[in-house]
Design a protein around this motif. Structure first.
Motif, mmCIF file in Angstrom:
data_model
loop_
_atom_site.group_PDB
_atom_site.id
_atom_site.type_symbol
_atom_site.label_atom_id
_atom_site.label_comp_id
_atom_site.label_asym_id
_atom_site.label_seq_id
_atom_site.Cartn_x
_atom_site.Cartn_y
_atom_site.Cartn_z
ATOM 1 N N GLN A 342 0.836 -1.204 0.000
ATOM 2 C CA GLN A 342 0.000 0.000 0.000
ATOM 3 C C GLN A 342 0.874 1.260 0.000
ATOM 4 O O GLN A 342 0.596 2.216 -0.724
ATOM 5 C CB GLN A 342 -0.925 -0.004 1.232
ATOM 6 C CG GLN A 342 -1.975 1.088 1.229
ATOM 7 C CD GLN A 342 -3.086 0.814 0.225
ATOM 8 O OE1 GLN A 342 -3.504 -0.313 0.039
ATOM 9 N NE2 GLN A 342 -3.560 1.861 -0.447
ATOM 10 N N LYS A 343 1.941 1.226 0.795
ATOM 11 C CA LYS A 343 2.865 2.381 0.831
ATOM 12 C C LYS A 343 3.554 2.583 -0.509
ATOM 13 O O LYS A 343 4.026 3.670 -0.806
ATOM 14 C CB LYS A 343 3.936 2.162 1.904
ATOM 15 C CG LYS A 343 3.437 2.370 3.316
ATOM 16 C CD LYS A 343 4.616 2.292 4.287
ATOM 17 C CE LYS A 343 4.126 2.409 5.723
ATOM 18 N NZ LYS A 343 5.208 2.164 6.678
ATOM 19 N N GLY A 344 3.632 1.522 -1.284
ATOM 20 C CA GLY A 344 4.315 1.603 -2.569
ATOM 21 C C GLY A 344 3.383 1.880 -3.739
ATOM 22 O O GLY A 344 3.793 1.738 -4.886
ATOM 23 N N THR A 345 2.136 2.254 -3.462
ATOM 24 C CA THR A 345 1.221 2.585 -4.562
ATOM 25 C C THR A 345 1.168 4.104 -4.743
ATOM 26 O O THR A 345 1.427 4.857 -3.791
ATOM 27 C CB THR A 345 -0.209 2.061 -4.284
ATOM 28 O OG1 THR A 345 -0.679 2.633 -3.065
ATOM 29 C CG2 THR A 345 -0.233 0.548 -4.185
ATOM 30 N N SER A 349 -1.634 5.987 -0.813
ATOM 31 C CA SER A 349 -0.476 5.341 -0.171
ATOM 32 C C SER A 349 -0.527 5.498 1.345
ATOM 33 O O SER A 349 0.110 4.750 2.072
ATOM 34 C CB SER A 349 0.811 5.964 -0.697
ATOM 35 O OG SER A 349 0.805 7.348 -0.384
ATOM 36 N N GLY A 370 -3.899 0.745 -4.581
ATOM 37 C CA GLY A 370 -3.913 2.202 -4.677
ATOM 38 C C GLY A 370 -3.750 2.561 -6.135
ATOM 39 O O GLY A 370 -2.663 2.868 -6.599
ATOM 40 N N GLY A 406 7.446 -0.934 -5.086
ATOM 41 C CA GLY A 406 6.378 -1.410 -4.199
ATOM 42 C C GLY A 406 6.764 -2.708 -3.502
ATOM 43 O O GLY A 406 6.568 -2.870 -2.290
#
Ligand code: PLP
Length: 416
Positions: A342-345, A349, A370, A406
């Motif tokens: 998710q942080k890498g979308t 993010s 994301g 990601g």
């Protein structure tokens, strides 16, 4: 391990892994080149010009953009005809439309690849009890499991398909959410041959979701009568805003169109004022974008393999869909993995994925996504059922670079 040293270790590992993957990536690029050439020659044959990108309104008779796009789609899939519509709301809708077209009233629909994808079960009528399913309208349904190795059971197929009441044989190409390999186009060709030998009249329909452009041929090039899928997966190239397709024999595609709109009207109607540029441009880039997703999948298999996790398919295994399974082994690791993805979308993010009781599943499911196009799984996304052995199903990545980043963030999140 400290934050900095874990990030450093992943950077080093990622570089090492990429060096080992050079030949594998070259193979993927070669598939993309062959498919791009086929798409381009269809664009040339049907003389695509800016006039094709304009939309229409009202009934949509003689909508040049829509009609030309369907001809191109049919040519690329090697079929007589194609129905490619924004009004096909998703892959499930396209496949359901194709199932109704390929199964004669009162006859038997036979799945030869085990239980279909969840939403297709509801459409057939084996899950839930929805009015309007195939079973509701009097279709009979039979199902054959794959072998323990996840391969087609040829003797069983010849036996079951030999029943003269079987009018449609259904094949799912991709693994879906099952622990079995995707079927290669060559394997699908063998299945087609085996069904034809015993029941030449049966229509053979393939759920082609996630498979398009992963190989140089499609199931319709090896004899399948009909394929169906979603435009927010591979063939939309990440640009199509919505939509689905059915491609194959003309009589069956016509039936699908009668089911989608109305008998007698079929594909003649259906307008879209917004225009079709995103469909054309998406289809043009789809072979390349699919290759990006495949590279992202192979990279994740290699990186997580190095980190000691079981992956399927393995780095060197042949691929016929874009799905990657990574076995994480614990609920905490599955959560962390999804948090990292998710942080890498690029979009949302900041969100934190949490498991939730998704309808139709027997346990909570966690999802990370994301995407620019809502729900598009050709964009980097991951999901996993919160149960043993805590597998993440990963797919997409419209650029390899962003996909790789990601995956590295997911690895980092797990090691921190
Ligand atoms: C995605 C998918 C579908 C259809 O899903 P939609 O979400 O309705 O587009 C059907 N079969 C398989 C194997 C799939 O992966």
């Amino acid at each position: 391990m400290s934050h900095a040293s874990s990030a450093g270790r992943i950077e080093i590992l990622a570089k090492e892994v990429e060096i080992k993957l050079r030949d594998r990536f070259a193979e993927i690029d070669e598939v993309s080149t062959v498919n791009t050439r086929r798409v381009m020659s269809a664009f040339h044959e049907f003389a695509v010009s800016a006039a094709c990108f304009s939309g229409s309104s009202g009934y949509g008779y003689d909508d040049k953009g829509r009609d030309t796009f369907e001809k191109i789609f049919a040519r690329v899939f090697g079929t007589q005809s194609a129905l490619v519509r924004l009004g096909l709301v998703n892959g499930t809708h396209a496949i359901t439309t194709a199932l109704f077209a390929a199964t004669a009233p009162g006859t038997t629909l036979l799945s030869v690849t085990g239980a279909p994808y969840d939403t297709i079960r509801s459409a057939i009528g084996t899950q839930g009890d929805y009015p309007g399913s195939l079973i509701y309208y009097g279709t009979k349904y039979a199902q054959l499991a794959l072998t323990d190795e996840g391969l087609p059971d040829f003797p069983a197929i010849e036996k079951a398909a030999g029943d003269e009441n079987v009018s449609c044989v259904f094949i799912q190409r991709s693994r879906g959410y099952c622990d079995r390999p995707a079927l290669s186009v060559a394997q699908i060709g063998q299945m087609v041959e085996s069904v034809r030998r015993i029941n030449p009249k049966a229509n053979i329909l393939v759920d082609n979701c996630y498979g398009e452009f992963t190989e140089v041929l499609e199931p319709t090039h090896v004899g399948a009568d009909l394929v169906a899928g979603s435009l927010i997966k591979n063939p939309g190239g990440g640009l199509a805003p919505t939509g689905g397709y059915v491609a194959g024999r003309k009589d069956l595609v016509d039936k699908a169109a009668y089911r989608l709109t109305s008998p007698g009207i079929g594909g003649e109607c259906g307008s879209y004022e917004g225009g079709y540029r995103s469909l054309y441009q998406g289809f043009f880039t789809a072979p390349h974008v699919t290759a990006q997703a495949l590279k992202t999948a192979v990279f994740s298999a290699a990186l997580f393999g190095e980190l000691g996790f079981k992956t399927a398919p393995g780095v060197d295994d042949p691929r016929s869909d874009i799905i990657q399974i990574i076995e994480l082994g614990s609920p905490e690791r599955l959560r962390r993995f999804c948090r990292g993805i998710q942080k890498g979308t690029p979009v949302d993010s900041f969100a934190t994925p949490e498991p939730w009781p998704m309808p139709g599943y027997d346990c909570d499911v966690i999802m990370a996504a994301g995407s620019f196009v809502q729900g598009a799984s050709i964009e980097l996304s991951a999901d996993g059922p919160m149960k043993e052995p805590y597998r993440a199903y990963l797919q997409g990545g419209i650029t390899y670079e962003s996909g790789k980043i990601g995956i590295m963030m997911a690895a980092h999140e797990m090691m921190d």
